[in-house]
Design a protein around this motif. Sequence first.
Motif, PDB file in Angstrom:
ATOM      1  N   SER A  60     -18.917  -2.259 -46.881  1.00 37.37           N
ATOM      2  CA  SER A  60     -17.502  -2.550 -47.156  1.00 37.37           C
ATOM      3  C   SER A  60     -16.539  -1.715 -46.306  1.00 37.37           C
ATOM      4  O   SER A  60     -15.665  -1.020 -46.842  1.00 37.37           O
ATOM      5  CB  SER A  60     -17.198  -2.320 -48.640  1.00 37.37           C
ATOM      6  N   PRO A  61     -16.665  -1.783 -44.986  1.00 36.65           N
ATOM      7  CA  PRO A  61     -15.717  -1.030 -44.157  1.00 36.65           C
ATOM      8  C   PRO A  61     -14.311  -1.597 -44.295  1.00 36.65           C
ATOM      9  O   PRO A  61     -14.132  -2.777 -44.568  1.00 36.65           O
ATOM     10  CB  PRO A  61     -16.256  -1.237 -42.736  1.00 36.65           C
ATOM     11  N   GLU A  62     -13.318  -0.713 -44.148  1.00 33.20           N
ATOM     12  CA  GLU A  62     -11.924  -1.168 -44.177  1.00 33.20           C
ATOM     13  C   GLU A  62     -11.469  -1.637 -42.800  1.00 33.20           C
ATOM     14  O   GLU A  62     -10.543  -2.428 -42.698  1.00 33.20           O
ATOM     15  CB  GLU A  62     -10.996  -0.044 -44.662  1.00 33.20           C
ATOM     16  N   GLU A  63     -12.092  -1.110 -41.753  1.00 38.47           N
ATOM     17  CA  GLU A  63     -11.704  -1.456 -40.392  1.00 38.47           C
ATOM     18  C   GLU A  63     -12.934  -1.479 -39.485  1.00 38.47           C
ATOM     19  O   GLU A  63     -13.951  -0.862 -39.788  1.00 38.47           O
ATOM     20  CB  GLU A  63     -10.682  -0.452 -39.848  1.00 38.47           C
ATOM     21  N   ILE A  64     -12.775  -2.189 -38.363  1.00 40.52           N
ATOM     22  CA  ILE A  64     -13.823  -2.241 -37.348  1.00 40.52           C
ATOM     23  C   ILE A  64     -13.247  -1.687 -36.060  1.00 40.52           C
ATOM     24  O   ILE A  64     -12.113  -2.003 -35.684  1.00 40.52           O
ATOM     25  CB  ILE A  64     -14.316  -3.689 -37.112  1.00 40.52           C
ATOM     26  N   ALA A  65     -14.004  -0.836 -35.396  1.00 41.75           N
ATOM     27  CA  ALA A  65     -13.631  -0.312 -34.081  1.00 41.75           C
ATOM     28  C   ALA A  65     -14.678  -0.803 -33.089  1.00 41.75           C
ATOM     29  O   ALA A  65     -15.881  -0.744 -33.360  1.00 41.75           O
ATOM     30  CB  ALA A  65     -13.586   1.214 -34.104  1.00 41.75           C
ATOM     31  N   MET A  66     -14.199  -1.291 -31.949  1.00 39.54           N
ATOM     32  CA  MET A  66     -15.116  -1.883 -30.971  1.00 39.54           C
ATOM     33  C   MET A  66     -14.700  -1.452 -29.571  1.00 39.54           C
ATOM     34  O   MET A  66     -13.515  -1.259 -29.298  1.00 39.54           O
ATOM     35  CB  MET A  66     -15.067  -3.408 -31.101  1.00 39.54           C
ATOM     36  N   GLU A  67     -15.696  -1.337 -28.700  1.00 38.73           N
ATOM     37  CA  GLU A  67     -15.396  -1.007 -27.314  1.00 38.73           C
ATOM     38  C   GLU A  67     -14.763  -2.207 -26.623  1.00 38.73           C
ATOM     39  O   GLU A  67     -15.195  -3.342 -26.814  1.00 38.73           O
ATOM     40  CB  GLU A  67     -16.671  -0.597 -26.578  1.00 38.73           C
ATOM     41  N   LYS A  68     -13.710  -1.933 -25.833  1.00 38.61           N
ATOM     42  CA  LYS A  68     -13.062  -2.986 -25.060  1.00 38.61           C
ATOM     43  C   LYS A  68     -14.015  -3.489 -23.985  1.00 38.61           C
ATOM     44  O   LYS A  68     -14.812  -2.724 -23.449  1.00 38.61           O
ATOM     45  CB  LYS A  68     -11.801  -2.450 -24.369  1.00 38.61           C
ATOM     46  N   LEU A  69     -13.889  -4.749 -23.690  1.00 38.47           N
ATOM     47  CA  LEU A  69     -14.694  -5.340 -22.631  1.00 38.47           C
ATOM     48  C   LEU A  69     -14.115  -4.931 -21.288  1.00 38.47           C
ATOM     49  O   LEU A  69     -12.917  -5.022 -21.059  1.00 38.47           O
ATOM     50  CB  LEU A  69     -14.685  -6.864 -22.746  1.00 38.47           C
ATOM     51  N   PHE A  70     -14.980  -4.418 -20.449  1.00 35.55           N
ATOM     52  CA  PHE A  70     -14.546  -4.129 -19.083  1.00 35.55           C
ATOM     53  C   PHE A  70     -15.457  -4.908 -18.143  1.00 35.55           C
ATOM     54  O   PHE A  70     -16.630  -5.105 -18.418  1.00 35.55           O
ATOM     55  CB  PHE A  70     -14.583  -2.623 -18.787  1.00 35.55           C
ATOM     56  N   PHE A  71     -14.879  -5.406 -17.090  1.00 37.32           N
ATOM     57  CA  PHE A  71     -15.632  -6.265 -16.182  1.00 37.32           C
ATOM     58  C   PHE A  71     -16.357  -5.446 -15.139  1.00 37.32           C
ATOM     59  O   PHE A  71     -15.807  -4.523 -14.564  1.00 37.32           O
ATOM     60  CB  PHE A  71     -14.695  -7.273 -15.497  1.00 37.32           C
ATOM     61  N   SER A  72     -17.583  -5.821 -14.942  1.00 37.74           N
ATOM     62  CA  SER A  72     -18.375  -5.200 -13.890  1.00 37.74           C
ATOM     63  C   SER A  72     -18.684  -6.274 -12.863  1.00 37.74           C
ATOM     64  O   SER A  72     -18.151  -7.372 -12.900  1.00 37.74           O
ATOM     65  CB  SER A  72     -19.665  -4.621 -14.486  1.00 37.74           C
ATOM     66  N   ARG A  73     -19.559  -5.982 -11.973  1.00 43.24           N
ATOM     67  CA  ARG A  73     -19.925  -6.950 -10.940  1.00 43.24           C
ATOM     68  C   ARG A  73     -20.774  -8.082 -11.509  1.00 43.24           C
ATOM     69  O   ARG A  73     -20.834  -9.154 -10.951  1.00 43.24           O
ATOM     70  CB  ARG A  73     -20.676  -6.257  -9.807  1.00 43.24           C
TER      71      ARG A  73
END
Length: 163
Positions: A60-73
């Motif tokens: 039951s988390p109140e929030e989700i934290a996620m890594e931003k998508l960064f573009f690679s080759r």
Amino acid sequence: MTILGIDPGFGILGYAVLRASGNIFESLCHGTLQTKKEEKISLRLKFLYEKLIELVDRFSPEEIAMEKLFFSRNVTTAISVGEARGIVLLVAAQKGLEIHEYAPHEVKKAVTGSGRATKREVQNWMKILLNLSEIPKPDDAADALAIAYCHAVTRNFVRRFKE
């Protein structure tokens, strides 16, 4: 506050559940969800969806934290990671959870004080800051733990700044 940290990935998705109370942080669990390469993409995404729903229902988390998508080759990798991120966004929307995204350098800076820290330095700091008996493993789970921690300290800072 309970935070679900996500290091998005298609083959391997890292997750961590962190409880934050003021400046006290506790790791409730961390690990990875691994999909099978030989399965259809749709089944792999379904697996991630079902397992993330289980995690949200269990903790039951109140929030989700996620890594931003960064573009690679590697465009193919970026697309599959984007699909996994879509599953996380869907779970958050269905469960009414706020989602917060952080770039890798923001996570490193929050954990170590340097946006250029190595993966190993982040892992060592997570062990120290969360009073863990060993360095969190595998790497994807350690990253998810660092993302959740980054959100917790950022959230505390923003709240205090507003006050």
